[in-house]
Design a protein around this motif. Structure first.
Motif, PDB file in Angstrom:
ATOM      1  N   ILE A   1       0.852  -1.185   0.000  1.00 32.98           N
ATOM      2  CA  ILE A   1       0.000   0.000   0.000  1.00 32.98           C
ATOM      3  C   ILE A   1       0.888   1.235   0.000  1.00 32.98           C
ATOM      4  O   ILE A   1       1.894   1.289   0.718  1.00 32.98           O
ATOM      5  CB  ILE A   1      -0.934   0.009   1.226  1.00 32.98           C
ATOM      6  N   ASN A   2       0.516   2.221  -0.787  1.00 30.50           N
ATOM      7  CA  ASN A   2       1.277   3.467  -0.864  1.00 30.50           C
ATOM      8  C   ASN A   2       1.166   4.205   0.463  1.00 30.50           C
ATOM      9  O   ASN A   2       0.062   4.541   0.915  1.00 30.50           O
ATOM     10  CB  ASN A   2       0.730   4.335  -2.002  1.00 30.50           C
ATOM     11  N   SER A   3       2.304   4.489   1.093  1.00 37.09           N
ATOM     12  CA  SER A   3       2.282   5.090   2.428  1.00 37.09           C
ATOM     13  C   SER A   3       1.854   6.548   2.418  1.00 37.09           C
ATOM     14  O   SER A   3       1.393   7.075   3.433  1.00 37.09           O
ATOM     15  CB  SER A   3       3.665   4.968   3.082  1.00 37.09           C
ATOM     16  N   ASN A   4       1.996   7.215   1.271  1.00 35.85           N
ATOM     17  CA  ASN A   4       1.598   8.622   1.176  1.00 35.85           C
ATOM     18  C   ASN A   4       0.148   8.783   0.741  1.00 35.85           C
ATOM     19  O   ASN A   4      -0.561   9.668   1.233  1.00 35.85           O
ATOM     20  CB  ASN A   4       2.512   9.365   0.197  1.00 35.85           C
ATOM     21  N   ASN A   5      -0.274   7.946  -0.198  1.00 36.40           N
ATOM     22  CA  ASN A   5      -1.646   7.991  -0.699  1.00 36.40           C
ATOM     23  C   ASN A   5      -2.215   6.575  -0.727  1.00 36.40           C
ATOM     24  O   ASN A   5      -2.261   5.934  -1.783  1.00 36.40           O
ATOM     25  CB  ASN A   5      -1.680   8.604  -2.113  1.00 36.40           C
ATOM     26  N   PRO A   6      -2.653   6.069   0.427  1.00 37.88           N
ATOM     27  CA  PRO A   6      -3.136   4.689   0.496  1.00 37.88           C
ATOM     28  C   PRO A   6      -4.324   4.449  -0.450  1.00 37.88           C
ATOM     29  O   PRO A   6      -5.256   5.263  -0.502  1.00 37.88           O
ATOM     30  CB  PRO A   6      -3.565   4.543   1.962  1.00 37.88           C
ATOM     31  N   GLU A   7      -4.246   3.362  -1.201  1.00 38.15           N
ATOM     32  CA  GLU A   7      -5.306   3.027  -2.149  1.00 38.15           C
ATOM     33  C   GLU A   7      -6.573   2.605  -1.396  1.00 38.15           C
ATOM     34  O   GLU A   7      -6.538   1.655  -0.608  1.00 38.15           O
ATOM     35  CB  GLU A   7      -4.847   1.896  -3.077  1.00 38.15           C
ATOM     36  N   PRO A   8      -7.707   3.279  -1.628  1.00 32.56           N
ATOM     37  CA  PRO A   8      -8.935   2.987  -0.880  1.00 32.56           C
ATOM     38  C   PRO A   8      -9.371   1.529  -0.942  1.00 32.56           C
ATOM     39  O   PRO A   8      -9.837   0.980   0.065  1.00 32.56           O
ATOM     40  CB  PRO A   8      -9.974   3.908  -1.527  1.00 32.56           C
ATOM     41  N   ALA A   9      -9.241   0.902  -2.098  1.00 32.92           N
ATOM     42  CA  ALA A   9      -9.680  -0.489  -2.228  1.00 32.92           C
ATOM     43  C   ALA A   9      -8.831  -1.414  -1.351  1.00 32.92           C
ATOM     44  O   ALA A   9      -9.357  -2.353  -0.732  1.00 32.92           O
ATOM     45  CB  ALA A   9      -9.601  -0.931  -3.687  1.00 32.92           C
ATOM     46  N   LEU A  10      -7.537  -1.142  -1.271  1.00 27.07           N
ATOM     47  CA  LEU A  10      -6.659  -1.965  -0.447  1.00 27.07           C
ATOM     48  C   LEU A  10      -6.906  -1.704   1.039  1.00 27.07           C
ATOM     49  O   LEU A  10      -6.892  -2.631   1.856  1.00 27.07           O
ATOM     50  CB  LEU A  10      -5.189  -1.691  -0.801  1.00 27.07           C
ATOM     51  N   ILE A  11      -7.134  -0.445   1.394  1.00 18.42           N
ATOM     52  CA  ILE A  11      -7.461  -0.105   2.781  1.00 18.42           C
ATOM     53  C   ILE A  11      -8.750  -0.813   3.196  1.00 18.42           C
ATOM     54  O   ILE A  11      -8.859  -1.362   4.299  1.00 18.42           O
ATOM     55  CB  ILE A  11      -7.596   1.413   2.960  1.00 18.42           C
ATOM     56  N   SER A  12      -9.735  -0.814   2.314  1.00 12.67           N
ATOM     57  CA  SER A  12     -11.007  -1.479   2.605  1.00 12.67           C
ATOM     58  C   SER A  12     -10.794  -2.971   2.821  1.00 12.67           C
ATOM     59  O   SER A  12     -11.389  -3.572   3.737  1.00 12.67           O
ATOM     60  CB  SER A  12     -11.981  -1.249   1.441  1.00 12.67           C
ATOM     61  N   TYR A  13      -9.946  -3.576   2.008  1.00 10.66           N
ATOM     62  CA  TYR A  13      -9.642  -5.002   2.145  1.00 10.66           C
ATOM     63  C   TYR A  13      -9.002  -5.292   3.512  1.00 10.66           C
ATOM     64  O   TYR A  13      -9.407  -6.223   4.223  1.00 10.66           O
ATOM     65  CB  TYR A  13      -8.700  -5.438   1.019  1.00 10.66           C
ATOM     66  N   VAL A  14      -8.033  -4.479   3.886  1.00 13.72           N
ATOM     67  CA  VAL A  14      -7.355  -4.658   5.169  1.00 13.72           C
ATOM     68  C   VAL A  14      -8.332  -4.439   6.325  1.00 13.72           C
ATOM     69  O   VAL A  14      -8.356  -5.202   7.298  1.00 13.72           O
ATOM     70  CB  VAL A  14      -6.154  -3.692   5.281  1.00 13.72           C
ATOM     71  N   ALA A  15      -9.165  -3.409   6.212  1.00 14.12           N
ATOM     72  CA  ALA A  15     -10.135  -3.113   7.261  1.00 14.12           C
ATOM     73  C   ALA A  15     -11.125  -4.262   7.445  1.00 14.12           C
ATOM     74  O   ALA A  15     -11.499  -4.610   8.576  1.00 14.12           O
ATOM     75  CB  ALA A  15     -10.879  -1.819   6.945  1.00 14.12           C
ATOM     76  N   GLN A  16     -11.534  -4.869   6.340  1.00 15.74           N
ATOM     77  CA  GLN A  16     -12.448  -6.010   6.422  1.00 15.74           C
ATOM     78  C   GLN A  16     -11.807  -7.186   7.140  1.00 15.74           C
ATOM     79  O   GLN A  16     -12.463  -7.897   7.914  1.00 15.74           O
ATOM     80  CB  GLN A  16     -12.898  -6.420   5.025  1.00 15.74           C
ATOM     81  N   ARG A  17     -10.514  -7.373   6.928  1.00 13.84           N
ATOM     82  CA  ARG A  17      -9.807  -8.456   7.623  1.00 13.84           C
ATOM     83  C   ARG A  17      -9.718  -8.163   9.125  1.00 13.84           C
ATOM     84  O   ARG A  17      -9.842  -9.055   9.954  1.00 13.84           O
ATOM     85  CB  ARG A  17      -8.401  -8.654   7.034  1.00 13.84           C
ATOM     86  N   ILE A  18      -9.504  -6.886   9.462  1.00 18.72           N
ATOM     87  CA  ILE A  18      -9.526  -6.485  10.882  1.00 18.72           C
ATOM     88  C   ILE A  18     -10.896  -6.792  11.486  1.00 18.72           C
ATOM     89  O   ILE A  18     -11.009  -7.373  12.578  1.00 18.72           O
ATOM     90  CB  ILE A  18      -9.223  -4.981  11.029  1.00 18.72           C
ATOM     91  N   GLN A  19     -11.953  -6.401  10.774  1.00 14.81           N
ATOM     92  CA  GLN A  19     -13.313  -6.608  11.268  1.00 14.81           C
ATOM     93  C   GLN A  19     -13.649  -8.090  11.400  1.00 14.81           C
ATOM     94  O   GLN A  19     -14.492  -8.462  12.214  1.00 14.81           O
ATOM     95  CB  GLN A  19     -14.321  -5.929  10.331  1.00 14.81           C
ATOM     96  N   SER A  20     -12.965  -8.921  10.617  1.00 11.43           N
ATOM     97  CA  SER A  20     -13.210 -10.367  10.656  1.00 11.43           C
ATOM     98  C   SER A  20     -12.421 -11.072  11.757  1.00 11.43           C
ATOM     99  O   SER A  20     -12.503 -12.295  11.891  1.00 11.43           O
ATOM    100  CB  SER A  20     -12.862 -10.996   9.294  1.00 11.43           C
ATOM    101  N   GLY A  21     -11.642 -10.298  12.518  1.00  9.68           N
ATOM    102  CA  GLY A  21     -10.939 -10.880  13.651  1.00  9.68           C
ATOM    103  C   GLY A  21      -9.517 -11.333  13.385  1.00  9.68           C
ATOM    104  O   GLY A  21      -8.933 -12.046  14.203  1.00  9.68           O
ATOM    105  N   HIS A  22      -8.951 -10.908  12.256  1.00  9.50           N
ATOM    106  CA  HIS A  22      -7.582 -11.300  11.941  1.00  9.50           C
ATOM    107  C   HIS A  22      -6.565 -10.373  12.612  1.00  9.50           C
ATOM    108  O   HIS A  22      -6.858  -9.226  12.935  1.00  9.50           O
ATOM    109  CB  HIS A  22      -7.361 -11.287  10.427  1.00  9.50           C
ATOM    110  N   VAL A  23      -5.358 -10.895  12.787  1.00 10.84           N
ATOM    111  CA  VAL A  23      -4.212 -10.132  13.280  1.00 10.84           C
ATOM    112  C   VAL A  23      -3.248  -9.962  12.122  1.00 10.84           C
ATOM    113  O   VAL A  23      -2.964 -10.921  11.394  1.00 10.84           O
ATOM    114  CB  VAL A  23      -3.517 -10.864  14.443  1.00 10.84           C
TER     115      VAL A  23
END
Length: 213
Positions: free
Chosen positions: A8-30
Protein backbone atom coordinates in the motif's frame (compact mmCIF):
# COMPACT_ATOMS: atom_id res chain seq x y z
CA UNK A 1 1.30 -21.08 5.28
CA UNK A 2 3.15 -17.82 4.67
CA UNK A 3 1.48 -14.45 5.16
CA UNK A 4 -0.08 -12.58 2.24
CA UNK A 5 1.83 -9.37 1.48
CA UNK A 6 -0.30 -6.36 0.51
CA UNK A 7 1.64 -3.35 -0.75
CA UNK A 8 0.00 0.00 0.00
CA UNK A 9 1.28 3.47 -0.86
CA UNK A 10 2.28 5.09 2.43
CA UNK A 11 1.60 8.62 1.18
CA UNK A 12 -1.65 7.99 -0.70
CA UNK A 13 -3.14 4.69 0.50
CA UNK A 14 -5.31 3.03 -2.15
CA UNK A 15 -8.93 2.99 -0.88
CA UNK A 16 -9.68 -0.49 -2.23
CA UNK A 17 -6.66 -1.97 -0.45
CA UNK A 18 -7.46 -0.11 2.78
CA UNK A 19 -11.01 -1.48 2.61
CA UNK A 20 -9.64 -5.00 2.14
CA UNK A 21 -7.36 -4.66 5.17
CA UNK A 22 -10.13 -3.11 7.26
CA UNK A 23 -12.45 -6.01 6.42
CA UNK A 24 -9.81 -8.46 7.62
CA UNK A 25 -9.53 -6.49 10.88
CA UNK A 26 -13.31 -6.61 11.27
CA UNK A 27 -13.21 -10.37 10.66
CA UNK A 28 -10.94 -10.88 13.65
CA UNK A 29 -7.58 -11.30 11.94
CA UNK A 30 -4.21 -10.13 13.28
CA UNK A 31 -1.84 -8.55 10.77
CA UNK A 32 1.43 -6.70 10.43
CA UNK A 33 0.91 -3.01 9.74
CA UNK A 34 3.32 -0.08 9.28
CA UNK A 35 3.11 2.89 11.64
CA UNK A 36 5.21 6.04 11.96
CA UNK A 37 7.66 4.14 14.18
CA UNK A 38 8.03 0.35 13.91
CA UNK A 39 5.69 -2.15 12.27
CA UNK A 40 2.90 -3.19 14.63
CA UNK A 41 0.46 -6.05 15.08
CA UNK A 42 -2.97 -4.69 14.24
CA UNK A 43 -6.26 -6.20 15.39
CA UNK A 44 -9.68 -5.17 16.67
CA UNK A 45 -9.23 -4.66 20.45
CA UNK A 46 -12.91 -5.43 21.04
CA UNK A 47 -12.48 -8.90 19.53
CA UNK A 48 -11.14 -10.90 22.46
CA UNK A 49 -10.16 -13.85 20.29
CA UNK A 50 -8.01 -11.53 18.15
CA UNK A 51 -6.46 -10.05 21.31
CA UNK A 52 -5.66 -13.56 22.51
CA UNK A 53 -4.03 -14.29 19.14
CA UNK A 54 -1.69 -11.32 19.51
CA UNK A 55 -0.34 -12.65 22.80
CA UNK A 56 0.10 -16.07 21.17
CA UNK A 57 1.81 -14.74 18.03
CA UNK A 58 4.26 -12.59 20.00
CA UNK A 59 4.77 -15.10 22.84
CA UNK A 60 3.91 -12.06 24.97
CA UNK A 61 3.27 -12.18 28.70
CA UNK A 62 -0.43 -11.85 29.52
CA UNK A 63 0.60 -9.37 32.23
CA UNK A 64 1.66 -6.79 29.63
CA UNK A 65 -1.14 -4.57 28.27
CA UNK A 66 -1.52 -3.74 24.58
CA UNK A 67 -1.23 -0.22 23.23
CA UNK A 68 -3.89 1.14 20.86
CA UNK A 69 -3.74 3.43 17.85
CA UNK A 70 -6.62 5.88 17.45
CA UNK A 71 -7.48 8.37 14.73
CA UNK A 72 -8.07 11.46 16.87
CA UNK A 73 -8.03 12.99 20.33
CA UNK A 74 -11.83 12.61 20.39
CA UNK A 75 -11.59 8.86 19.80
CA UNK A 76 -8.93 8.60 22.49
CA UNK A 77 -11.21 10.35 24.96
CA UNK A 78 -13.88 7.71 24.30
CA UNK A 79 -11.42 5.03 25.48
CA UNK A 80 -9.93 6.91 28.40
CA UNK A 81 -11.13 8.10 31.77
CA UNK A 82 -9.55 11.54 31.45
CA UNK A 83 -12.32 13.91 32.42
CA UNK A 84 -10.13 15.65 35.00
CA UNK A 85 -6.74 15.33 33.28
CA UNK A 86 -5.42 18.64 31.98
CA UNK A 87 -2.08 16.95 31.29
CA UNK A 88 -3.67 14.52 28.84
CA UNK A 89 -5.20 17.36 26.88
CA UNK A 90 -1.91 19.31 26.83
CA UNK A 91 0.13 16.34 25.62
CA UNK A 92 -2.40 15.04 23.11
CA UNK A 93 -2.98 18.37 21.43
CA UNK A 94 0.75 19.19 21.25
CA UNK A 95 2.17 15.83 20.11
CA UNK A 96 -0.61 14.02 18.25
CA UNK A 97 -0.40 12.87 15.56
CA UNK A 98 3.10 11.78 16.50
CA UNK A 99 5.40 9.47 18.46
CA UNK A 100 3.96 9.94 21.96
CA UNK A 101 2.11 7.11 23.70
CA UNK A 102 0.01 8.22 26.67
CA UNK A 103 -1.07 5.77 29.39
CA UNK A 104 -4.29 6.71 31.15
CA UNK A 105 -7.01 5.00 33.15
CA UNK A 106 -9.21 3.09 30.72
CA UNK A 107 -12.88 3.76 30.18
CA UNK A 108 -15.25 0.91 30.92
CA UNK A 109 -15.65 0.05 27.23
CA UNK A 110 -12.00 -1.08 26.94
CA UNK A 111 -11.78 -4.86 27.48
CA UNK A 112 -9.83 -5.87 30.59
CA UNK A 113 -7.85 -8.32 28.45
CA UNK A 114 -6.44 -5.38 26.47
CA UNK A 115 -5.35 -3.66 29.68
CA UNK A 116 -3.90 -6.94 31.06
CA UNK A 117 -6.21 -6.38 34.05
CA UNK A 118 -4.39 -3.15 34.97
CA UNK A 119 -7.33 -0.89 34.19
CA UNK A 120 -4.97 1.34 32.18
CA UNK A 121 -4.74 1.84 28.43
CA UNK A 122 -1.93 3.20 26.24
CA UNK A 123 -3.09 5.42 23.37
CA UNK A 124 -1.49 7.13 20.39
CA UNK A 125 -2.52 8.93 17.22
CA UNK A 126 0.11 7.95 14.63
CA UNK A 127 1.50 10.35 12.07
CA UNK A 128 1.09 7.83 9.27
CA UNK A 129 -1.56 7.60 6.57
CA UNK A 130 -1.99 3.82 6.39
CA UNK A 131 -2.95 3.06 10.00
CA UNK A 132 -5.17 6.15 10.18
CA UNK A 133 -6.99 5.07 7.02
CA UNK A 134 -7.41 1.52 8.36
CA UNK A 135 -8.81 2.79 11.68
CA UNK A 136 -11.34 4.98 9.87
CA UNK A 137 -12.38 2.23 7.46
CA UNK A 138 -12.65 -0.44 10.16
CA UNK A 139 -14.54 1.87 12.51
CA UNK A 140 -12.50 0.78 15.54
CA UNK A 141 -9.14 1.62 17.11
CA UNK A 142 -6.46 -0.96 16.41
CA UNK A 143 -3.83 -2.61 18.54
CA UNK A 144 -0.28 -1.38 18.05
CA UNK A 145 2.12 -3.66 19.90
CA UNK A 146 5.31 -4.10 17.88
CA UNK A 147 5.24 -6.81 15.20
CA UNK A 148 8.00 -9.04 16.52
CA UNK A 149 8.48 -11.98 18.82
CA UNK A 150 8.83 -10.75 22.41
CA UNK A 151 12.51 -10.16 23.14
CA UNK A 152 13.47 -9.95 19.45
CA UNK A 153 14.28 -6.75 17.58
CA UNK A 154 11.46 -4.53 16.34
CA UNK A 155 10.81 -4.60 12.60
CA UNK A 156 11.25 -1.59 10.33
CA UNK A 157 10.17 -3.38 7.11
CA UNK A 158 7.44 -5.79 6.02
CA UNK A 159 10.16 -8.31 5.16
CA UNK A 160 11.40 -8.18 8.74
CA UNK A 161 7.88 -8.95 9.96
CA UNK A 162 7.61 -11.81 7.46
CA UNK A 163 10.86 -13.35 8.67
CA UNK A 164 9.75 -13.28 12.32
CA UNK A 165 6.02 -13.84 12.10
CA UNK A 166 5.17 -14.77 8.51
CA UNK A 167 3.95 -18.25 9.41
CA UNK A 168 1.84 -17.02 12.33
CA UNK A 169 -0.25 -14.20 10.81
CA UNK A 170 -2.29 -14.23 7.58
CA UNK A 171 -1.43 -10.79 6.22
CA UNK A 172 1.30 -8.15 6.29
CA UNK A 173 0.78 -4.67 4.88
CA UNK A 174 3.93 -3.42 3.16
CA UNK A 175 4.06 0.35 3.41
CA UNK A 176 7.79 0.61 2.85
CA UNK A 177 10.49 1.09 5.49
CA UNK A 178 9.63 2.79 8.77
CA UNK A 179 10.27 6.56 8.72
CA UNK A 180 11.81 6.31 12.20
CA UNK A 181 13.95 3.71 13.93
CA UNK A 182 13.30 5.06 17.42
CA UNK A 183 10.14 4.06 19.34
CA UNK A 184 7.52 6.41 20.66
CA UNK A 185 8.06 8.02 24.04
CA UNK A 186 5.69 6.59 26.67
CA UNK A 187 4.23 8.88 29.34
CA UNK A 188 2.19 7.41 32.18
CA UNK A 189 -0.63 9.64 33.45
CA UNK A 190 -2.46 6.89 35.35
CA UNK A 191 -0.99 7.79 38.76
CA UNK A 192 -0.83 10.90 40.88
CA UNK A 193 2.14 12.31 38.96
CA UNK A 194 3.20 12.00 35.34
CA UNK A 195 6.29 9.91 34.54
CA UNK A 196 8.18 8.77 31.48
CA UNK A 197 8.22 4.98 31.18
CA UNK A 198 10.26 4.94 27.96
CA UNK A 199 12.19 7.77 26.39
CA UNK A 200 11.91 7.58 22.63
CA UNK A 201 11.64 10.20 19.93
CA UNK A 202 10.45 12.92 22.33
CA UNK A 203 13.07 13.62 25.04
CA UNK A 204 12.13 13.66 28.73
CA UNK A 205 13.67 17.12 29.12
CA UNK A 206 11.22 18.54 26.59
CA UNK A 207 8.28 17.03 28.46
CA UNK A 208 9.54 18.38 31.76
CA UNK A 209 9.73 21.90 30.28
CA UNK A 210 6.14 21.52 29.08
CA UNK A 211 4.55 19.88 32.13
CA UNK A 212 6.82 20.88 35.01
CA UNK A 213 8.55 18.59 37.49
Amino acid sequence: MSAEIVKINSNNPEPALISYVAQRIQSGHVMGLPTDTFYGLAADPYNLRAVELIYHVKSRSKHKPLSLLVESVDQAEELADVNSSDLFDILARKYWPGPLTIIVKAAGRVPLKVTANTGNVALRVPSASIPLAVIRAAGVPITATSANVSGASECTTAEGVRQQLGNLIPLIVDGGPSPREVPSTIVDLSGDHWRVLREGTIPTQELTQLLGE
